[in-house]
Design a protein around this motif. Structure first.
Motif, short mmCIF file in Angstrom:
data_model
loop_
_atom_site.label_atom_id
_atom_site.label_comp_id
_atom_site.label_asym_id
_atom_site.label_seq_id
_atom_site.Cartn_x
_atom_site.Cartn_y
_atom_site.Cartn_z
N ALA A 137 0.63 -1.23 0.02
CA ALA A 137 0.02 -0.05 -0.07
C ALA A 137 0.98 1.32 -0.10
CB ALA A 137 -0.96 0.18 1.28
N ARG A 138 2.14 1.27 0.07
CA ARG A 138 3.07 2.41 0.28
C ARG A 138 3.28 2.82 -0.95
NH1 ARG A 138 7.58 -0.19 4.24
NH2 ARG A 138 7.34 -1.80 2.63
N ASP A 139 3.30 2.05 -2.15
CA ASP A 139 3.78 2.15 -3.42
C ASP A 139 2.76 3.07 -4.22
OD1 ASP A 139 5.94 0.64 -3.44
OD2 ASP A 139 4.85 -1.25 -3.90
N ALA A 140 3.19 3.99 -4.90
CA ALA A 140 2.38 4.77 -5.78
C ALA A 140 1.76 3.98 -7.07
CB ALA A 140 3.15 5.89 -6.48
N VAL A 141 0.52 4.04 -7.39
CA VAL A 141 -0.02 3.15 -8.41
C VAL A 141 -0.62 4.03 -9.38
CG1 VAL A 141 -1.95 1.54 -9.15
CG2 VAL A 141 -0.56 1.33 -6.87
N ALA A 142 -0.15 3.74 -11.07
CA ALA A 142 -0.82 4.67 -11.97
C ALA A 142 -1.80 3.77 -12.79
CB ALA A 142 0.29 5.26 -12.78
N GLY A 143 -2.56 4.33 -13.62
CA GLY A 143 -3.59 3.40 -14.35
C GLY A 143 -4.69 2.92 -13.50
N ASN A 144 -5.03 1.91 -13.60
CA ASN A 144 -6.15 1.37 -13.07
C ASN A 144 -5.97 0.70 -11.78
OD1 ASN A 144 -8.75 0.03 -12.30
ND2 ASN A 144 -9.32 -0.99 -14.27
N PRO A 145 -6.40 1.21 -10.74
CA PRO A 145 -6.10 0.74 -9.39
C PRO A 145 -6.53 -0.54 -9.04
CG PRO A 145 -6.98 3.00 -9.06
CD PRO A 145 -7.11 2.60 -10.70
N ALA A 146 -7.41 -0.97 -10.04
CA ALA A 146 -8.07 -2.34 -9.78
C ALA A 146 -7.76 -3.16 -11.04
CB ALA A 146 -9.59 -2.35 -9.49
N GLY A 147 -6.91 -2.79 -11.88
CA GLY A 147 -6.58 -3.19 -13.23
C GLY A 147 -6.16 -4.76 -12.93
N SER A 148 -6.64 -5.63 -13.97
CA SER A 148 -6.31 -7.14 -13.78
C SER A 148 -4.83 -7.29 -14.59
CB SER A 148 -7.56 -7.80 -14.75
OG SER A 148 -7.44 -7.39 -16.00
N ARG A 149 -4.24 -6.46 -15.18
CA ARG A 149 -3.00 -6.74 -15.61
C ARG A 149 -1.90 -5.72 -14.78
NH1 ARG A 149 -5.97 -7.65 -20.16
NH2 ARG A 149 -5.90 -5.49 -20.86
N LEU A 197 11.77 -8.63 -16.55
CA LEU A 197 12.38 -7.81 -17.72
C LEU A 197 13.15 -6.84 -17.33
CD1 LEU A 197 8.99 -8.30 -18.57
CD2 LEU A 197 10.00 -8.05 -20.70
N ALA A 198 14.55 -6.75 -17.85
CA ALA A 198 15.69 -5.56 -17.58
C ALA A 198 15.83 -4.74 -18.46
CB ALA A 198 16.68 -6.40 -16.93
N GLY A 199 16.09 -3.45 -18.31
CA GLY A 199 16.44 -2.53 -18.95
C GLY A 199 15.23 -1.62 -20.06
N ALA A 200 15.50 -1.03 -20.88
CA ALA A 200 14.55 -0.29 -21.75
C ALA A 200 14.23 -1.29 -22.87
CB ALA A 200 15.45 0.78 -22.37
N VAL A 201 13.30 -2.20 -22.23
CA VAL A 201 12.58 -3.01 -23.32
C VAL A 201 11.60 -2.57 -24.31
CG1 VAL A 201 13.27 -5.10 -21.67
CG2 VAL A 201 10.83 -3.96 -21.55
N GLY A 202 11.21 -3.15 -25.24
CA GLY A 202 10.27 -2.67 -26.21
C GLY A 202 8.71 -2.88 -25.54
N GLU A 203 7.75 -2.03 -26.29
CA GLU A 203 6.45 -2.34 -25.86
C GLU A 203 5.82 -3.49 -26.05
OE1 GLU A 203 2.06 -0.18 -26.80
OE2 GLU A 203 3.85 0.79 -27.40
N ALA A 204 6.40 -4.06 -27.11
CA ALA A 204 5.75 -5.61 -27.64
C ALA A 204 6.24 -6.65 -26.59
CB ALA A 204 6.41 -6.00 -28.98
N GLU A 205 7.55 -6.53 -26.12
CA GLU A 205 7.85 -7.40 -25.03
C GLU A 205 7.34 -7.34 -23.70
OE1 GLU A 205 12.37 -8.74 -23.43
OE2 GLU A 205 12.09 -7.07 -24.57
N LEU A 206 6.68 -5.86 -23.19
CA LEU A 206 6.23 -5.83 -22.15
C LEU A 206 4.71 -6.42 -22.30
CD1 LEU A 206 7.26 -2.50 -21.15
CD2 LEU A 206 7.74 -4.28 -19.74
N ARG A 207 4.14 -6.09 -23.32
CA ARG A 207 2.58 -6.83 -23.65
C ARG A 207 2.74 -8.15 -23.48
NH1 ARG A 207 -0.69 -2.89 -24.48
NH2 ARG A 207 -0.11 -0.70 -25.35
N ASP A 208 3.72 -8.87 -24.29
CA ASP A 208 3.78 -10.23 -24.03
C ASP A 208 4.05 -10.68 -22.81
OD1 ASP A 208 3.79 -10.26 -26.81
OD2 ASP A 208 5.97 -10.62 -27.19
N ALA A 209 4.71 -10.04 -21.83
CA ALA A 209 4.79 -10.41 -20.38
C ALA A 209 3.47 -10.34 -19.78
CB ALA A 209 5.99 -9.77 -19.75
N LEU A 210 2.87 -9.20 -20.06
CA LEU A 210 1.32 -9.02 -19.33
C LEU A 210 0.52 -10.12 -19.93
CD1 LEU A 210 1.53 -5.22 -19.74
CD2 LEU A 210 1.39 -6.38 -17.36
#
Length: 217
Positions: free
Chosen positions: A58-70, A201-214
């Protein structure tokens, strides 16, 4: 490699006549694949074990949908050039995906100025101004000294002298210590580091790689 794998390689090396180089290379390649697979499995187990600390602190900041499924977790340092380069990609993803929940973890690894910036952000979160301060700190050149951080603090409406005291709150120190410990448990080595769908995932990864992980969330 394991003892058995090492023994197999030594056996090939000690053969007389010498082992076929192709056979030796094949054995080394197999051991490398198996070692990587074991490391990947161990990392995934560490992520799963750490999920409550990763996604539900609960101490962390959250962006986007606070109840998001991803859920995407980012360990970042506000002064890290790769973190700053990734920020537009993350913003694009948040805008495009209403189910995305971004958990932000301050991990100041680039020296004392990074520590000041992380403390300022966490103090601002406690006062409802985390994202305005983050936007100020992430815009333009990275802050090079504590004075630049405190100028950003003043620009978003805080009294710098009072805020300096707030940044020394032991609760903020405890949160930064907890994030460092979590990064160590996961074997993270730098910023940015992302956790999504049980993967790191480490470093400045691509959007596609992040979406695949999500997609594995």
């Amino acid at each position: 490699m394991s003892g058995a794998e090492g023994a197999a390689i030594l056996g090939l090396l000690r053969q007389s006549p010498p082992a076929d180089p192709a056979a030796l290379q094949a054995a080394l390649s197999r051991i490398e694949r198996e070692t990587l697979a074991r490391a990947h499995a161990a990392r995934r187990q560490a992520v799963l074990a750490a999920l409550p600390r990763l996604a539900n602190d609960a101490r962390d900041a959250v962006a986007g949908n606070p109840a998001g499924s991803r859920v995407l977790v980012e360990f970042y340092d506000v002064r890290c050039p790769y973190c700053r380069a990734m920020a537009p990609t993350i913003e694009t993803m948040l805008a495009a995906d209403p189910a995305l929940r971004l958990v932000l973890k301050e991990w100041p690894i680039l020296g004392p100025v990074s520590d000041v910036a992380a403390r300022a952000l966490l103090a601002a979160r406690l006062r409802g101004r985390y994202f305005p301060l983050r936007a100020r700190l992430m815009a333009g050149p990275a802050p090079q000294n504590a004075a630049a951080v405190m100028a950003a603090v003043a620009a978003v409406g805080f009294d710098a002298a009072a805020f300096d005291r707030a940044m020394a709150d032991p609760a903020i120190t405890a949160q930064l210590d907890a994030t460092r410990a979590l990064a160590g448990d996961l074997g993270l080595i730098g910023t940015p580091s992302f956790v999504a769908g049980g993967e790191v995932l480490a470093g400045a990864v691509g959007e596609a790689e992040l979406r695949d992980a999500l997609a594995g969330s």
